[in-house]
Motif scaffolding. Structure first.
Motif, PDB file in Angstrom:
ATOM      1  N   ASN A   1      18.657 -52.131  -4.755  1.00 19.99           N
ATOM      2  CA  ASN A   1      19.454 -50.916  -4.675  1.00 19.99           C
ATOM      3  C   ASN A   1      18.621 -49.738  -5.157  1.00 19.99           C
ATOM      4  OD1 ASN A   1      22.006 -52.413  -4.074  1.00 19.99           O
ATOM      5  ND2 ASN A   1      21.515 -53.265  -6.066  1.00 19.99           N
ATOM      6  N   LEU A   2      18.575 -48.705  -4.346  1.00 18.34           N
ATOM      7  CA  LEU A   2      17.716 -47.559  -4.627  1.00 18.34           C
ATOM      8  C   LEU A   2      18.567 -46.343  -4.938  1.00 18.34           C
ATOM      9  CD1 LEU A   2      15.356 -47.958  -1.536  1.00 18.34           C
ATOM     10  CD2 LEU A   2      15.266 -49.182  -3.706  1.00 18.34           C
ATOM     11  N   HIS A   3      18.181 -45.623  -5.966  1.00 11.10           N
ATOM     12  CA  HIS A   3      18.884 -44.405  -6.348  1.00 11.10           C
ATOM     13  C   HIS A   3      17.862 -43.273  -6.339  1.00 11.10           C
ATOM     14  CE1 HIS A   3      22.105 -47.101  -7.490  1.00 11.10           C
ATOM     15  NE2 HIS A   3      21.215 -47.788  -8.189  1.00 11.10           N
ATOM     16  N   ILE A   4      17.917 -42.456  -5.318  1.00 11.40           N
ATOM     17  CA  ILE A   4      16.951 -41.378  -5.159  1.00 11.40           C
ATOM     18  C   ILE A   4      17.585 -40.097  -5.667  1.00 11.40           C
ATOM     19  CG2 ILE A   4      15.561 -40.092  -3.496  1.00 11.40           C
ATOM     20  CD1 ILE A   4      15.423 -42.641  -1.846  1.00 11.40           C
ATOM     21  N   GLN A   5      17.104 -39.660  -6.804  1.00  7.40           N
ATOM     22  CA  GLN A   5      17.690 -38.505  -7.461  1.00  7.40           C
ATOM     23  C   GLN A   5      17.179 -37.224  -6.812  1.00  7.40           C
ATOM     24  OE1 GLN A   5      16.794 -38.907 -11.621  1.00  7.40           O
ATOM     25  NE2 GLN A   5      17.449 -41.027 -11.675  1.00  7.40           N
ATOM     26  N   GLY A   6      17.940 -36.176  -6.990  1.00  6.20           N
ATOM     27  CA  GLY A   6      17.547 -34.873  -6.452  1.00  6.20           C
ATOM     28  C   GLY A   6      18.669 -34.246  -5.672  1.00  6.20           C
ATOM     29  N   ALA A   7      19.191 -33.132  -6.194  1.00  8.14           N
ATOM     30  CA  ALA A   7      20.351 -32.505  -5.567  1.00  8.14           C
ATOM     31  C   ALA A   7      20.040 -32.005  -4.162  1.00  8.14           C
ATOM     32  CB  ALA A   7      20.844 -31.349  -6.444  1.00  8.14           C
ATOM     33  N   ASN A   8      18.842 -31.463  -3.939  1.00  8.20           N
ATOM     34  CA  ASN A   8      18.523 -30.922  -2.614  1.00  8.20           C
ATOM     35  C   ASN A   8      18.502 -32.018  -1.559  1.00  8.20           C
ATOM     36  OD1 ASN A   8      18.301 -28.298  -3.538  1.00  8.20           O
ATOM     37  ND2 ASN A   8      16.120 -28.474  -3.979  1.00  8.20           N
ATOM     38  N   ILE A   9      17.964 -33.185  -1.934  1.00  7.32           N
ATOM     39  CA  ILE A   9      17.938 -34.319  -1.004  1.00  7.32           C
ATOM     40  C   ILE A   9      19.359 -34.783  -0.719  1.00  7.32           C
ATOM     41  CG2 ILE A   9      17.231 -36.733  -0.752  1.00  7.32           C
ATOM     42  CD1 ILE A   9      14.725 -35.979  -2.399  1.00  7.32           C
ATOM     43  N   GLY A  10      20.165 -34.886  -1.773  1.00  9.27           N
ATOM     44  CA  GLY A  10      21.561 -35.294  -1.593  1.00  9.27           C
ATOM     45  C   GLY A  10      22.325 -34.313  -0.733  1.00  9.27           C
ATOM     46  N   LYS A  11      22.098 -33.035  -0.958  1.00 12.06           N
ATOM     47  CA  LYS A  11      22.797 -32.006  -0.176  1.00 12.06           C
ATOM     48  C   LYS A  11      22.421 -32.098   1.292  1.00 12.06           C
ATOM     49  CE  LYS A  11      23.561 -27.002   0.080  1.00 12.06           C
ATOM     50  NZ  LYS A  11      23.220 -25.681  -0.508  1.00 12.06           N
ATOM     51  N   SER A  12      21.146 -32.311   1.592  1.00  9.85           N
ATOM     52  CA  SER A  12      20.713 -32.401   2.993  1.00  9.85           C
ATOM     53  C   SER A  12      21.303 -33.626   3.678  1.00  9.85           C
ATOM     54  CB  SER A  12      19.182 -32.442   3.063  1.00  9.85           C
ATOM     55  OG  SER A  12      18.633 -31.218   2.635  1.00  9.85           O
ATOM     56  N   PHE A  13      21.351 -34.776   2.959  1.00  9.27           N
ATOM     57  CA  PHE A  13      21.980 -35.963   3.528  1.00  9.27           C
ATOM     58  C   PHE A  13      23.461 -35.717   3.796  1.00  9.27           C
ATOM     59  CE2 PHE A  13      20.234 -40.132   4.333  1.00  9.27           C
ATOM     60  CZ  PHE A  13      18.917 -40.020   3.935  1.00  9.27           C
ATOM     61  N   CYS A  14      24.123 -35.054   2.858  1.00 11.99           N
ATOM     62  CA  CYS A  14      25.549 -34.755   3.047  1.00 11.99           C
ATOM     63  C   CYS A  14      25.753 -33.857   4.256  1.00 11.99           C
ATOM     64  CB  CYS A  14      26.131 -34.097   1.798  1.00 11.99           C
ATOM     65  SG  CYS A  14      26.319 -35.213   0.395  1.00 11.99           S
ATOM     66  N   GLU A  15      24.923 -32.841   4.391  1.00 14.27           N
ATOM     67  CA  GLU A  15      25.039 -31.942   5.536  1.00 14.27           C
ATOM     68  C   GLU A  15      24.801 -32.684   6.841  1.00 14.27           C
ATOM     69  OE1 GLU A  15      26.114 -28.832   5.581  1.00 14.27           O
ATOM     70  OE2 GLU A  15      26.456 -28.992   3.425  1.00 14.27           O
ATOM     71  N   PHE A  16      23.872 -33.632   6.817  1.00 13.11           N
ATOM     72  CA  PHE A  16      23.629 -34.451   8.002  1.00 13.11           C
ATOM     73  C   PHE A  16      24.872 -35.247   8.376  1.00 13.11           C
ATOM     74  CE2 PHE A  16      22.448 -38.707   9.568  1.00 13.11           C
ATOM     75  CZ  PHE A  16      21.872 -38.360  10.776  1.00 13.11           C
ATOM     76  N   ILE A  17      25.485 -35.905   7.381  1.00 13.96           N
ATOM     77  CA  ILE A  17      26.682 -36.706   7.648  1.00 13.96           C
ATOM     78  C   ILE A  17      27.839 -35.820   8.108  1.00 13.96           C
ATOM     79  CG2 ILE A  17      28.416 -38.201   6.576  1.00 13.96           C
ATOM     80  CD1 ILE A  17      26.160 -39.320   4.808  1.00 13.96           C
ATOM     81  N   LYS A  18      27.982 -34.650   7.491  1.00 12.39           N
ATOM     82  CA  LYS A  18      29.043 -33.730   7.879  1.00 12.39           C
ATOM     83  C   LYS A  18      28.859 -33.206   9.294  1.00 12.39           C
ATOM     84  CE  LYS A  18      30.397 -30.692   4.754  1.00 12.39           C
ATOM     85  NZ  LYS A  18      30.321 -29.685   3.642  1.00 12.39           N
ATOM     86  N   SER A  19      27.625 -33.217   9.792  1.00 18.57           N
ATOM     87  CA  SER A  19      27.373 -32.731  11.158  1.00 18.57           C
ATOM     88  C   SER A  19      27.680 -33.780  12.216  1.00 18.57           C
ATOM     89  CB  SER A  19      25.908 -32.294  11.289  1.00 18.57           C
ATOM     90  OG  SER A  19      25.025 -33.419  11.340  1.00 18.57           O
ATOM     91  N   MET A  20      27.970 -35.007  11.804  1.00 13.18           N
ATOM     92  CA  MET A  20      28.168 -36.086  12.776  1.00 13.18           C
ATOM     93  C   MET A  20      29.390 -35.897  13.684  1.00 13.18           C
ATOM     94  SD  MET A  20      25.682 -38.331  12.713  1.00 13.18           S
ATOM     95  CE  MET A  20      24.711 -36.830  12.664  1.00 13.18           C
ATOM     96  N   PRO A  21      30.594 -35.585  13.142  1.00  7.73           N
ATOM     97  CA  PRO A  21      31.742 -35.403  14.044  1.00  7.73           C
ATOM     98  C   PRO A  21      31.441 -34.337  15.095  1.00  7.73           C
ATOM     99  CG  PRO A  21      32.468 -35.504  11.765  1.00  7.73           C
ATOM    100  CD  PRO A  21      30.978 -35.432  11.716  1.00  7.73           C
ATOM    101  N   ASN A  22      31.797 -34.650  16.334  1.00 11.03           N
ATOM    102  CA  ASN A  22      31.580 -33.757  17.479  1.00 11.03           C
ATOM    103  C   ASN A  22      30.109 -33.572  17.840  1.00 11.03           C
ATOM    104  OD1 ASN A  22      34.422 -33.162  17.582  1.00 11.03           O
ATOM    105  ND2 ASN A  22      34.113 -31.742  15.870  1.00 11.03           N
ATOM    106  N   SER A  23      29.217 -34.429  17.292  1.00 18.56           N
ATOM    107  CA  SER A  23      27.799 -34.352  17.653  1.00 18.56           C
ATOM    108  C   SER A  23      27.503 -35.373  18.750  1.00 18.56           C
ATOM    109  CB  SER A  23      26.928 -34.632  16.432  1.00 18.56           C
ATOM    110  OG  SER A  23      26.907 -36.024  16.129  1.00 18.56           O
ATOM    111  N   LYS A  24      26.265 -35.317  19.248  1.00 21.79           N
ATOM    112  CA  LYS A  24      25.843 -36.241  20.302  1.00 21.79           C
ATOM    113  C   LYS A  24      25.651 -37.664  19.777  1.00 21.79           C
ATOM    114  CE  LYS A  24      20.919 -35.235  19.559  1.00 21.79           C
ATOM    115  NZ  LYS A  24      19.665 -34.721  20.167  1.00 21.79           N
ATOM    116  N   PHE A  25      25.610 -37.836  18.450  1.00 26.65           N
ATOM    117  CA  PHE A  25      25.272 -39.124  17.864  1.00 26.65           C
ATOM    118  C   PHE A  25      26.465 -40.073  17.745  1.00 26.65           C
ATOM    119  CE2 PHE A  25      22.211 -36.082  15.965  1.00 26.65           C
ATOM    120  CZ  PHE A  25      21.045 -36.621  16.496  1.00 26.65           C
ATOM    121  N   VAL A  26      27.682 -39.567  17.862  1.00 28.28           N
ATOM    122  CA  VAL A  26      28.857 -40.402  17.600  1.00 28.28           C
ATOM    123  C   VAL A  26      29.867 -40.278  18.745  1.00 28.28           C
ATOM    124  CG1 VAL A  26      28.594 -40.179  15.104  1.00 28.28           C
ATOM    125  CG2 VAL A  26      30.063 -38.579  16.334  1.00 28.28           C
ATOM    126  N   TYR A  27      30.791 -41.248  18.767  1.00 28.41           N
ATOM    127  CA  TYR A  27      31.868 -41.205  19.744  1.00 28.41           C
ATOM    128  C   TYR A  27      32.790 -40.018  19.442  1.00 28.41           C
ATOM    129  CZ  TYR A  27      30.826 -46.158  20.844  1.00 28.41           C
ATOM    130  OH  TYR A  27      30.235 -47.329  21.212  1.00 28.41           O
TER     131      TYR A  27
END
Length: 486
Positions: free
Chosen positions: A437-463
């Motif tokens: 189990n990996l815990h990668i600290q860093g708010a900027n990294i976490g924020k970018s991952f969150c923004e990526f996940i939040k962009s999924m609905p209505n994107s080309k990547f998902v139903y």
């Protein structure tokens, strides 16, 4: 001017027709095209498709125009981060794990002697580094290597290959992230570093450790011709940025000096990766590293946590007392946070994982030695609740299009804008759930991952939402029929 407007102008000029005629024939407003060429308005998706069809663009032209269109919609920096995360997910989806214990002779392809001094030319530098690492690692177990590498470097891939062959050795690496104020491209550069770090952490079986600090590379200038280095027990290799020159040293005094300096710098850095396979510690990490205002996860199955009541946890969790009671209490505390969450509950998953849960009742991110498969009635209850929550928008549950986005079948990934990104291995991992189990600290990294996940609905990547609900309805119907047939 944007890349989209410049390229669209090129395609329109190539047609040889005036814009007024193209607009009329394609069924697009002329003013919309003119304003799009000036970056004063974004063309609608329908208008873009009509222009593509009328101009009879080739497939490479369509792909390039669509790429620039996505950049225009999201912003170039966000688009490139999204592509970087997709590439990272693809990379770790294709990692090959094994318990291979091949001998060193199958790894080391060519043995040559290494002399002290300068080495010129990237092919020779890589050849000598490869040989030195193999020689040191094959000399005995539990060797230690210290790294400070340029961003574009073959060394991580070579270390992964050695770990895949069952070699045991420890790697400590210093990683220089760019701070948030460094300007355009900062987050993208940081994610490219993660593309080196995460595969090594997963493959190494807990033998890889990274420590990070921040360096404003836009303003720093090094006068050292060899600012990067590799330290092994018997060699020091110093390298330039392009790895086109290196200096090899075997002096024990110099090696010891660099080892001491490395330790000193490491103590000033932050730990980037930590490991745990203790279930209580994992639950504690879940609770400590998730804010109450949102939950963002990517995994093979949907995250059903908000539907786990205390009664359900007690029903399926087994183990020895008092440890069992402790875990049940911690799990219920964790799930109560998810149950109380009113918005920003994102769960990105695969149709394969959803079907697997419906058919077997197996929850892939829980250890099978402690958690039994759910019976049909409980599976039905959970799927019905998920279906309703997706329908009313309280859960943004999206099934990925497997041809456009890969989800590693052996990982649960959660992110938080305050705490970073967390990777938990599931039953699909060769060593089992929660063994790495990996815990990668860093708010900027976490924020970018969150923004990526939040962009999924209505994107080309998902139903689209309607297809998500249709898949859930089908599985619910199948389970209802199976229940009636019992």
């Amino acid at each position: 001017m944007s890349k989209f407007s410049v390229y669209l102008r090129t395609l329109l000029d190539k047609s040889g027709e005036p814009i007024s005629r193209i607009a009329e024939k394609a069924g697009v407003e002329r003013t919309s095209i003119h304003k799009a060429l000036k970056d004063e308005r974004i063309l609608s998706y329908v208008a873009l498709k009509r222009l593509i069809q009328y101009l009879e663009l080739t497939l490479p032209e369509i792909r390039e125009l669509n790429q620039y269109y996505e950049m225009l919609l999201q912003g170039e920096d966000i688009y490139e981060i999204q592509e970087s995360i997709c590439e990272l997910l693809s990379d770790i989806s294709q990692l090959h794990f094994s318990n291979n214990t091949q001998t060193g002779s199958t790894i080391l392809e060519e043995r040559t002697s290494i002399q002290e001094g300068l080495v010129y030319g990237k092919p020779q530098v890589e050849k000598d580094i490869r040989y030195i690492m193999h020689q040191e690692i094959l000399a005995g177990s539990d060797q230690e290597i210290c790294l400070f590498l340029p961003q574009e470097c073959f060394v991580p891939e070579e270390l992964i290959r050695l770990w895949e062959h069952g070699k045991r050795f420890q790697v400590n690496q210093l990683v220089a992230f760019r701070p948030n104020h460094s300007g355009e491209g900062t987050n993208l550069a940081n994610f490219q570093l993660l593309q080196q770090v995460i595969p090594m952490a997963l493959i190494s079986n807990g033998q890889y450790f990274a420590y990070y600090y921040f360096e404003d590379t836009a303003s720093s200038v090094s006068i050292d011709p060899f600012p990067y280095f590799i330290i092994t027990p018997h060699f020091l290799i110093r390298m330039n940025q392009k790895m086109s020159m290196a200096q090899v040293q075997t002096s024990s005094e110099v090696i010891e000096l660099y080892q001491k300096y490395f330790i000193q710098v490491r103590e000033e850095c932050q730990i980037l990766i930590s490991y745990t396979n203790d279930l209580v510690e994992v639950l504690g990490a879940y609770m400590d590293a998730t804010a109450t205002e949102g939950y963002f996860t990517i995994m093979l199955q949907p995250c059903f946590g908000r539907y786990y009541t205390r009664e359900l946890i007690q029903k399926y969790f087994h183990g020895e007392e008092p440890w069992r009671s402790q875990v049940i209490e911690m799990a219920n505390q964790r799930m109560s946070v998810l149950r109380d969450m009113k918005n920003n509950y994102y769960t990105i998953f695969s149709e394969t994982g959803l079907v697997q849960f419906a058919e077997t009742g197996i929850i892939v991110d829980l250890p099978p030695e402690y958690v039994s498969p759910l019976d049909v009635a409980d599976r039905l209850e959970i799927l019905r609740k998920l279906r309703d929550d997706v329908d009313n928008g309280s859960v943004l549950g999206c099934i990925v299009d497997g041809g456009k986005l890969s989800i590693p079948p052996y990982l649960t990934m959660t992110s938080d804008p305050k705490y970073g990104v967390h990777f938990y291995t599931t039953r699909g991992f060769i060593r089992g759930a929660y063994t790495c189990n990996l815990h990668i600290q860093g708010a900027n990294i976490g924020k970018s991952f969150c923004e990526f996940i939040k962009s999924m609905p209505n994107s080309k990547f998902v139903y689209p939402k309607e297809k998500n609900i249709a898949v859930l309805d089908r599985l619910i119907h199948q389970l209802e029929e199976a229940g009636e047939g019992r």
